[in-house]
Design a protein around this motif. Sequence first.
Motif, PDB file in Angstrom:
ATOM      1  N   GLU B  50       0.866  -1.176   0.000  1.00 57.71           N
ATOM      2  CA  GLU B  50       0.000   0.000   0.000  1.00 57.71           C
ATOM      3  C   GLU B  50       0.896   1.217   0.000  1.00 57.71           C
ATOM      4  N   SER B  51       0.533   2.228  -0.761  1.00 58.72           N
ATOM      5  CA  SER B  51       1.394   3.403  -0.767  1.00 58.72           C
ATOM      6  C   SER B  51       0.567   4.665  -0.923  1.00 58.72           C
ATOM      7  N   GLY B  52       1.123   5.729  -0.431  1.00 57.97           N
ATOM      8  CA  GLY B  52       0.461   7.017  -0.539  1.00 57.97           C
ATOM      9  C   GLY B  52       1.481   8.120  -0.441  1.00 57.97           C
ATOM     10  N   SER B  53       1.107   9.304  -0.976  1.00 58.41           N
ATOM     11  CA  SER B  53       2.039  10.429  -0.992  1.00 58.41           C
ATOM     12  C   SER B  53       1.333  11.684  -0.521  1.00 58.41           C
ATOM     13  N   PRO B  54       2.108  12.627  -0.028  1.00 55.33           N
ATOM     14  CA  PRO B  54       1.500  13.921   0.291  1.00 55.33           C
ATOM     15  C   PRO B  54       1.142  14.661  -0.993  1.00 55.33           C
ATOM     16  N   ARG B  55       0.228  15.604  -0.896  1.00 56.61           N
ATOM     17  CA  ARG B  55      -0.164  16.349  -2.080  1.00 56.61           C
ATOM     18  C   ARG B  55      -0.007  17.830  -1.795  1.00 56.61           C
ATOM     19  N   LYS B  56       0.208  18.599  -2.819  1.00 56.49           N
ATOM     20  CA  LYS B  56       0.410  20.025  -2.603  1.00 56.49           C
ATOM     21  C   LYS B  56      -0.823  20.819  -3.017  1.00 56.49           C
ATOM     22  N   ASN B  57      -1.046  21.921  -2.295  1.00 54.26           N
ATOM     23  CA  ASN B  57      -2.079  22.873  -2.682  1.00 54.26           C
ATOM     24  C   ASN B  57      -1.572  23.670  -3.868  1.00 54.26           C
ATOM     25  N   PRO B  58      -2.499  24.372  -4.550  1.00 55.54           N
ATOM     26  CA  PRO B  58      -2.054  25.196  -5.692  1.00 55.54           C
ATOM     27  C   PRO B  58      -0.971  26.197  -5.291  1.00 55.54           C
ATOM     28  N   ASP B  59      -0.962  26.648  -4.032  1.00 53.00           N
ATOM     29  CA  ASP B  59       0.050  27.630  -3.629  1.00 53.00           C
ATOM     30  C   ASP B  59       1.376  26.981  -3.251  1.00 53.00           C
ATOM     31  N   GLY B  60       1.498  25.670  -3.427  1.00 55.63           N
ATOM     32  CA  GLY B  60       2.769  25.019  -3.167  1.00 55.63           C
ATOM     33  C   GLY B  60       2.892  24.459  -1.761  1.00 55.63           C
ATOM     34  N   SER B  61       1.995  24.810  -0.859  1.00 57.87           N
ATOM     35  CA  SER B  61       2.079  24.255   0.495  1.00 57.87           C
ATOM     36  C   SER B  61       1.427  22.878   0.507  1.00 57.87           C
ATOM     37  N   PHE B  62       1.776  22.074   1.500  1.00 58.05           N
ATOM     38  CA  PHE B  62       1.219  20.727   1.571  1.00 58.05           C
ATOM     39  C   PHE B  62      -0.211  20.749   2.067  1.00 58.05           C
ATOM     40  N   ILE B  95       4.841   3.827   2.670  1.00 58.05           N
ATOM     41  CA  ILE B  95       4.635   2.482   2.128  1.00 58.05           C
ATOM     42  C   ILE B  95       4.291   1.552   3.276  1.00 58.05           C
ATOM     43  N   ARG B  96       3.282   0.719   3.065  1.00 54.27           N
ATOM     44  CA  ARG B  96       2.956  -0.296   4.065  1.00 54.27           C
ATOM     45  C   ARG B  96       3.098  -1.677   3.436  1.00 54.27           C
ATOM     46  N   THR B  97       3.851  -2.527   4.070  1.00 57.93           N
ATOM     47  CA  THR B  97       4.005  -3.891   3.561  1.00 57.93           C
ATOM     48  C   THR B  97       3.112  -4.827   4.368  1.00 57.93           C
ATOM     49  N   ALA B  98       3.228  -6.105   4.058  1.00 55.09           N
ATOM     50  CA  ALA B  98       2.385  -7.091   4.747  1.00 55.09           C
ATOM     51  C   ALA B  98       2.599  -7.067   6.255  1.00 55.09           C
ATOM     52  N   LYS B  99       3.759  -6.540   6.657  1.00 55.50           N
ATOM     53  CA  LYS B  99       4.071  -6.504   8.081  1.00 55.50           C
ATOM     54  C   LYS B  99       3.082  -5.629   8.854  1.00 55.50           C
ATOM     55  N   THR B 100       2.669  -4.529   8.242  1.00 59.13           N
ATOM     56  CA  THR B 100       1.775  -3.614   8.960  1.00 59.13           C
ATOM     57  C   THR B 100       0.398  -3.501   8.323  1.00 59.13           C
ATOM     58  N   SER B 101       0.223  -4.092   7.158  1.00 60.53           N
ATOM     59  CA  SER B 101      -1.053  -3.904   6.483  1.00 60.53           C
ATOM     60  C   SER B 101      -1.741  -5.236   6.209  1.00 60.53           C
ATOM     61  N   GLU B 102      -2.923  -5.376   6.744  1.00 59.09           N
ATOM     62  CA  GLU B 102      -3.656  -6.617   6.501  1.00 59.09           C
ATOM     63  C   GLU B 102      -4.099  -6.723   5.062  1.00 59.09           C
ATOM     64  N   VAL B 103      -4.392  -5.554   4.481  1.00 56.24           N
ATOM     65  CA  VAL B 103      -4.814  -5.550   3.076  1.00 56.24           C
ATOM     66  C   VAL B 103      -3.723  -6.169   2.208  1.00 56.24           C
ATOM     67  N   VAL B 104      -2.490  -5.741   2.478  1.00 54.48           N
ATOM     68  CA  VAL B 104      -1.375  -6.247   1.677  1.00 54.48           C
ATOM     69  C   VAL B 104      -1.177  -7.735   1.933  1.00 54.48           C
ATOM     70  N   ALA B 105      -1.223  -8.120   3.213  1.00 56.00           N
ATOM     71  CA  ALA B 105      -1.018  -9.528   3.534  1.00 56.00           C
ATOM     72  C   ALA B 105      -2.056 -10.385   2.825  1.00 56.00           C
ATOM     73  N   LYS B 106      -3.307  -9.899   2.813  1.00 58.03           N
ATOM     74  CA  LYS B 106      -4.366 -10.677   2.182  1.00 58.03           C
ATOM     75  C   LYS B 106      -4.187 -10.697   0.665  1.00 58.03           C
ATOM     76  N   ALA B 107      -3.816  -9.553   0.108  1.00 60.05           N
ATOM     77  CA  ALA B 107      -3.628  -9.480  -1.345  1.00 60.05           C
ATOM     78  C   ALA B 107      -2.502 -10.416  -1.782  1.00 60.05           C
ATOM     79  N   GLN B 108      -1.437 -10.431  -0.994  1.00 61.55           N
ATOM     80  CA  GLN B 108      -0.316 -11.288  -1.372  1.00 61.55           C
ATOM     81  C   GLN B 108      -0.666 -12.769  -1.227  1.00 61.55           C
ATOM     82  N   ALA B 109      -1.373 -13.089  -0.167  1.00 58.05           N
ATOM     83  CA  ALA B 109      -1.779 -14.483  -0.006  1.00 58.05           C
ATOM     84  C   ALA B 109      -2.698 -14.885  -1.148  1.00 58.05           C
ATOM     85  N   GLY B 110      -3.554 -13.948  -1.569  1.00 62.31           N
ATOM     86  CA  GLY B 110      -4.452 -14.225  -2.693  1.00 62.31           C
ATOM     87  C   GLY B 110      -3.689 -14.422  -3.984  1.00 62.31           C
ATOM     88  N   MET B 111      -2.700 -13.575  -4.208  1.00 60.16           N
ATOM     89  CA  MET B 111      -1.880 -13.710  -5.413  1.00 60.16           C
ATOM     90  C   MET B 111      -1.161 -15.054  -5.400  1.00 60.16           C
TER      91      MET B 111
END
Lengths: 207, 723
Positions: B50-62, B95-111
Amino acid sequence: MSYFAEKQPLVADIFSRYPDSPQGRRSALMPLLREVQDAEGFVSESRMAEIAALCGTTATEVRSVISFYSTYHTLPTGKYHLQVCSTLMCALAGSDELWDHLVETLDVQPGEVSADGRFSVQKVECLGSCGTAPMMQINDDGYYENVGPSKCARILQSLRQDLQPLPDNPVPVTVGADGRQVLATGQAIGSSVTGLHRLPEQAGGEA
Amino acid sequence: MKVHVDGIEVELPAGTSAIDAVFSAGGDVPYFCAHKYLSPLGACRMCLVESGSPRKNPDGSFVMEGEGDAATPKIFWFPKPMASCTMQATEGMHIRTAKTSEVVAKAQAGMMEFTLLNHPLDCPTCDKGGACELQDRAFEYGYGASRFGFDRRHAEKHYPLSDFVILDQERCIHCKRCVRYFEEVPGQEVLDFIERGGHTFIDTEEGGLPTGFSGNITDICPVGALLDNVARFRGRNWEYDHTPTTCTLCPVGCSITVDARNGRLERIVAGENRDVNEAWICDAGRFGHPFASEERLTTPLVRNEDGALIPATWDEAITAINRGLLGLPLADLGLFVGADATLEEGAALAALADALNARHVDHFPRHSVFIAPTATLTDVATADAVVVLGADLGEEAPVLELRILEMLRGGLLPAEFAHGTAIADLRLVERPARRPERLAVIGGESRLWGHAGHRVSANGENALTRLAHPDTDDLKAVRALLDGAERPVLILGADALRGASGSAAALLADLASRTGAKVIAIPAGPNSNGLAALNLVPRTGGLGVDRLGEVPAAFISRLDPGMRAGGFTVVHDTHLTATAQLADVVLPAVTNYEKRGTVQNLEGRLLPLNPAAIQSGEAADLIRTLTALAEALGVKAPARGQRGAQTLLMGSVGVNTATVQVGGALHTFARTFVAPAAPHTPKLWTERMRSRDRDWVERIHDLVEGGWTLPVAPAAPQPGGDD
Ligand code: SF4
Ligand code: SF4
Ligand code: FES
Ligand code: FES
């Protein structure tokens, strides 16, 4: 015996549709395959090698592309090539039985042609006619739908006399050179009817 | 660039992939299709995070989250798990790997469950078992159960792609590593997927795999689908003794791991050395090992009164040598050695030659000039022009060819992290654009010829002169390439060096200084570069190995000139070679797979040899054999063992080989010895490297004679279905 040696204008025309680069040359693979398939009914190993040389790639890659599409054949097909949908809806409606029946009565296996040269069979994935399952397509002519035992018998009997019954529906959609989708009847359909625009830099050419 | 992995913040260079970010943070992600030296493509979907990033406002601030001082940039998570091998990590990414994310652990087991749907699960009979990425990852990340209760796909299980590589189509998980390898590394599009979906299998339409570098796919296949046919069914991975060492079949010196079982060399796999062979070795280095366990000499042989060679003890052999050489002036004894001897062995031999005052000393093969390497293999891979003169790299130095092909792809060396080479370097792409115009080949036709933008047919011997003074348009173009390049490398092969003299070396030095080119002159033998630093060439009044017949008596180690010396001849070799058959005394030798020692490769890198657990009876390396010879001659042994030889080497050339590390180190010897040499045509494969048939026959004979009965399964039908 080369297929394309005598057809230089055609080859030049096909290549002219793609960028003049190694990558562009590879892109000509599909129309070249289609050309051979239409003319000879299948793409033999020697043709694969010939096309590979034309595109600057290897026969392995050509075979990989051919085998991805169920519409290219590497072996000759019969006069009537029966393509039976075997995906879920048709399977639920009896396509397995239809297939077994065809294979048994015509005495052909996939890749073979019946002794009289008339029939060959192939399992294909969903042809988008699930509402009329089970169904099959004959050559590129059209769809034969709701093919139950008696309809199947009728169709086979006519084919044996080379009287091919009209399909229930033409093959739905083809895409013309201009990018528009048309039914076999010529009727334009889909979003391409209104949704196609020329890119500005191409404006000026005939629409 | 700061990236947060499971709450751990790591500082990474821009461009790092998410998967490498995870490994840098000490985390783990299962992966099958990514490979260190191949383009990442995202085929197996095992490396989900699982991954995510910060986003910026139009004025450049987060865009912030929280109130006042506690506010932090809000992380916008991707709605679904992403493949980390094809995703670039960006500033502030979480970034969240299977260690901290159940979604990832389940997705990987499914794969994993998907990947195993059609897998035959025949681990008990699979050569990969115990060293299989699929097996390990299924254990670590799978459910441990499958909900698929139907027939699995059945396909060809013993499909020979070539004599060396067998494909089990059922085991293939379609990671595409093998396909990408052939296209990207040796530049041969010979493998591809055929069919699609659940029917997909790997095949070639070229009538087999080209020999050269085909074996590497057996290393990189993450499952047991592609197997080394020479090692097939020879042992389980946990039964092998793994010995990391250096291949000494040619002067490249690739890192290899030798796997032995029950005292037999059963398999060789590639090791990783970023500076030398990256992760690839050639087919000779991988498959050409049967000789090490086949028809070996295990005891000394002494010729008896009837003229037959009969087994003897070392003591008897020493007595026989002593008697045979009786009355011969010690200085008349010829001492000859093959050019794959280690530096330590060479030092011992040179010291003995000094002690005996011997004149007829030589090693073979060697060139009549010594041209010190100024380019490294990394220089070759990152050059902007390479000119190959009179070389058949397939016979002389195969992996050098791969490094040249790497140069054509732009010389992008995968980044290095604390966890090792980048698992997914996003700069590597499928079907990389190649720059053939950067490669010129002058000489005879070879495999490299087809990749070169400039090809000049020439007689290798005058190629250098013609390049220095280009006389045709083709050569002028090559010269222009060299002159215009910023990092050019010149490679000289056997044809260009055959009969070369000092003037050729001067010409080369002049050309190199004018063009700024770095040079690699491929040594004639695997350790020719190293042995050149020792006085192992004919001394004043001495004869070389090419005039062996005129030498009064000789000791010949691991050389097969096919003739004997004028008088008493002692041969030290691993097999009963043509020369050994002519000898008076034959002493059993060990192969380089069984030695400890050091060799120097074509770029001047000192590389270590480690002894694998191979049975060879009473065979001895050259150092120990020379103590026996010294005893027979009644002189003091030059060195009693490895330690002594290292000390000798330290004294004579000032290098301490005891400290050479696994990856090796570049070294330039202050002094080198040269002498005129007989012409030599390099040949990588020898007859003994090919066959394993005799070996099989022997084993089956053993089984039958040993009174074994093989268990036969009952013919009754077994209950239960396919699964
Ligand atoms: S054969 Fe092995 S390397 Fe090749 S696609 Fe299959 S699993 Fe991957
Ligand atoms: S390239 Fe040379 S050193 Fe490397 S594996 Fe092949 S023979 Fe051995
Ligand atoms: S399932 Fe047969 S047409 Fe769709
Ligand atoms: S998708 Fe296979 S490793 Fe990322």
